[in-house]
Design an enzyme around this catalytic site. Structure first.
Site, PDB file in Angstrom:
ATOM      1  N   CYS A 181     -22.073 -49.842 -21.803  1.00  0.00           N
ATOM      2  CA  CYS A 181     -20.741 -49.256 -22.012  1.00  0.00           C
ATOM      3  C   CYS A 181     -20.721 -48.400 -23.269  1.00  0.00           C
ATOM      4  O   CYS A 181     -21.157 -48.835 -24.340  1.00  0.00           O
ATOM      5  CB  CYS A 181     -19.710 -50.376 -22.121  1.00  0.00           C
ATOM      6  SG  CYS A 181     -18.049 -49.760 -22.473  1.00  0.00           S
ATOM      7  N   CYS A 221     -18.311 -50.251 -25.959  1.00  0.00           N
ATOM      8  CA  CYS A 221     -18.599 -51.525 -26.633  1.00  0.00           C
ATOM      9  C   CYS A 221     -20.046 -51.984 -26.525  1.00  0.00           C
ATOM     10  O   CYS A 221     -20.395 -53.026 -27.075  1.00  0.00           O
ATOM     11  CB  CYS A 221     -17.677 -52.622 -26.099  1.00  0.00           C
ATOM     12  SG  CYS A 221     -18.063 -53.151 -24.417  1.00  0.00           S
ATOM     13  N   CYS A 275     -24.327 -37.333  -4.994  1.00  0.00           N
ATOM     14  CA  CYS A 275     -22.931 -36.981  -5.265  1.00  0.00           C
ATOM     15  C   CYS A 275     -22.733 -36.327  -6.623  1.00  0.00           C
ATOM     16  O   CYS A 275     -21.655 -35.836  -6.922  1.00  0.00           O
ATOM     17  CB  CYS A 275     -22.054 -38.228  -5.148  1.00  0.00           C
ATOM     18  SG  CYS A 275     -22.472 -39.500  -6.350  1.00  0.00           S
ATOM     19  N   CYS A 327     -14.788 -51.299 -17.876  1.00  0.00           N
ATOM     20  CA  CYS A 327     -15.510 -52.330 -18.632  1.00  0.00           C
ATOM     21  C   CYS A 327     -14.546 -53.468 -18.916  1.00  0.00           C
ATOM     22  O   CYS A 327     -13.457 -53.250 -19.461  1.00  0.00           O
ATOM     23  CB  CYS A 327     -16.039 -51.746 -19.933  1.00  0.00           C
ATOM     24  SG  CYS A 327     -16.761 -53.003 -21.023  1.00  0.00           S
ATOM     25  N   CYS A 329     -13.932 -54.024 -23.022  1.00  0.00           N
ATOM     26  CA  CYS A 329     -13.176 -53.094 -23.876  1.00  0.00           C
ATOM     27  C   CYS A 329     -12.189 -52.240 -23.098  1.00  0.00           C
ATOM     28  O   CYS A 329     -11.427 -51.478 -23.702  1.00  0.00           O
ATOM     29  CB  CYS A 329     -14.126 -52.214 -24.688  1.00  0.00           C
ATOM     30  SG  CYS A 329     -14.929 -50.908 -23.753  1.00  0.00           S
ATOM     31  N   HIS A 379     -12.667 -46.838 -19.054  1.00  0.00           N
ATOM     32  CA  HIS A 379     -12.809 -46.373 -17.668  1.00  0.00           C
ATOM     33  C   HIS A 379     -14.265 -45.988 -17.423  1.00  0.00           C
ATOM     34  O   HIS A 379     -14.868 -45.244 -18.210  1.00  0.00           O
ATOM     35  CB  HIS A 379     -11.901 -45.165 -17.437  1.00  0.00           C
ATOM     36  CG  HIS A 379     -12.125 -44.480 -16.126  1.00  0.00           C
ATOM     37  ND1 HIS A 379     -11.629 -44.984 -14.946  1.00  0.00           N
ATOM     38  CD2 HIS A 379     -12.795 -43.338 -15.810  1.00  0.00           C
ATOM     39  CE1 HIS A 379     -11.984 -44.163 -13.952  1.00  0.00           C
ATOM     40  NE2 HIS A 379     -12.686 -43.166 -14.449  1.00  0.00           N
ATOM     41  N   HIS A 381     -15.441 -45.288 -10.179  1.00  0.00           N
ATOM     42  CA  HIS A 381     -14.846 -45.940  -9.009  1.00  0.00           C
ATOM     43  C   HIS A 381     -15.935 -46.593  -8.181  1.00  0.00           C
ATOM     44  O   HIS A 381     -17.109 -46.216  -8.277  1.00  0.00           O
ATOM     45  CB  HIS A 381     -14.068 -44.925  -8.160  1.00  0.00           C
ATOM     46  CG  HIS A 381     -12.862 -44.382  -8.848  1.00  0.00           C
ATOM     47  ND1 HIS A 381     -12.921 -43.316  -9.726  1.00  0.00           N
ATOM     48  CD2 HIS A 381     -11.555 -44.772  -8.812  1.00  0.00           C
ATOM     49  CE1 HIS A 381     -11.704 -43.076 -10.188  1.00  0.00           C
ATOM     50  NE2 HIS A 381     -10.853 -43.931  -9.659  1.00  0.00           N
ATOM     51  N   ASP A 391     -19.518 -47.209   0.639  1.00  0.00           N
ATOM     52  CA  ASP A 391     -20.514 -46.454   1.412  1.00  0.00           C
ATOM     53  C   ASP A 391     -21.895 -46.548   0.762  1.00  0.00           C
ATOM     54  O   ASP A 391     -22.704 -45.629   0.870  1.00  0.00           O
ATOM     55  CB  ASP A 391     -20.082 -44.996   1.565  1.00  0.00           C
ATOM     56  CG  ASP A 391     -19.847 -44.323   0.225  1.00  0.00           C
ATOM     57  OD1 ASP A 391     -20.132 -44.946  -0.827  1.00  0.00           O
ATOM     58  OD2 ASP A 391     -19.394 -43.165   0.223  1.00  0.00           O
ATOM     59  N   ARG A 449     -21.081 -48.678  -3.623  1.00  0.00           N
ATOM     60  CA  ARG A 449     -21.584 -47.585  -4.457  1.00  0.00           C
ATOM     61  C   ARG A 449     -20.689 -47.468  -5.679  1.00  0.00           C
ATOM     62  O   ARG A 449     -19.532 -47.056  -5.571  1.00  0.00           O
ATOM     63  CB  ARG A 449     -21.580 -46.270  -3.683  1.00  0.00           C
ATOM     64  CG  ARG A 449     -21.886 -45.044  -4.562  1.00  0.00           C
ATOM     65  CD  ARG A 449     -22.046 -43.780  -3.736  1.00  0.00           C
ATOM     66  NE  ARG A 449     -20.846 -43.425  -2.975  1.00  0.00           N
ATOM     67  CZ  ARG A 449     -19.930 -42.530  -3.370  1.00  0.00           C
ATOM     68  NH1 ARG A 449     -20.067 -41.896  -4.510  1.00  0.00           N
ATOM     69  NH2 ARG A 449     -18.877 -42.267  -2.605  1.00  0.00           N
ATOM     70  N   CYS A 471     -19.761 -45.462  -8.499  1.00  0.00           N
ATOM     71  CA  CYS A 471     -19.866 -44.051  -8.857  1.00  0.00           C
ATOM     72  C   CYS A 471     -19.343 -43.922 -10.286  1.00  0.00           C
ATOM     73  O   CYS A 471     -18.135 -44.012 -10.527  1.00  0.00           O
ATOM     74  CB  CYS A 471     -19.025 -43.234  -7.874  1.00  0.00           C
ATOM     75  SG  CYS A 471     -19.137 -41.465  -8.115  1.00  0.00           S
TER      76      CYS A 471
END
Ligand code: FE
Length: 136
Positions: free
Chosen positions: A52, A55, A70, A101, A104, A107, A110, A114, A122, A124
């Site tokens: 992360c 943190c 992707c 996470c 902390c 973001h 997602h 699939d 997955r 991503c």
């Protein structure tokens, strides 16, 4: 992006801005998304782990990374079930599962259904939210 959950690591907005660069802050603390094929790790395959950016918690092992084509780093699973948090994200006219996470609240990206067997998932993840570490 709001984060009102109790977190082991909590910092003020000024502290996050001082710690992270502009893109890391926009993604990890404001829920943004880096442009596909622009991050550090979408095409990065080395032994090690991805931690992360907020943190330092190890989140994903290189062994679970795969090329989803992707433009973002993709993983079949996190290092364990407790390091990430899943939240329903209804932004942008879609219903997606956001991944943060757990320690902390940063973001990460997602998770989609699939991915490869056996998890079928997955993760991503934005390169801006993670930091690669080689094995010790
Ligand atoms: Fe974190």
């Amino acid at each position: 992006m709001t984060d009102d959950k109790p977190r082991e690591i909590r910092k003020t907005d000024a502290e996050w801005r001082a710690q992270l660069d502009a893109e890391q802050y926009a993604v990890a603390r404001q829920g943004g998304t880096e442009r596909a094929f622009t991050g550090k790790y979408w095409d990065h395959f080395e032994p090690g782990s991805y931690h992360c950016i907020g943190c330092g918690t190890p989140l994903f092992a290189a062994g679970s990374k795969f090329d989803a084509g992707c433009g973002w780093p993709s993983y079949a699973e996190p290092i364990n079930a407790t390091v990430v948090e899943r939240l329903v994200d209804r932004s942008h006219g879609m219903v997606r599962i956001e991944v943060r996470c757990n320690r902390c609240g940063s973001h990460l990206g997602h998770v989609f259904n699939d991915g490869p067997a056996p998890t079928g998932e997955r993760f991503c993840i934005n390169s801006a939210s993670i930091d690669f570490k080689s094995p010790d």
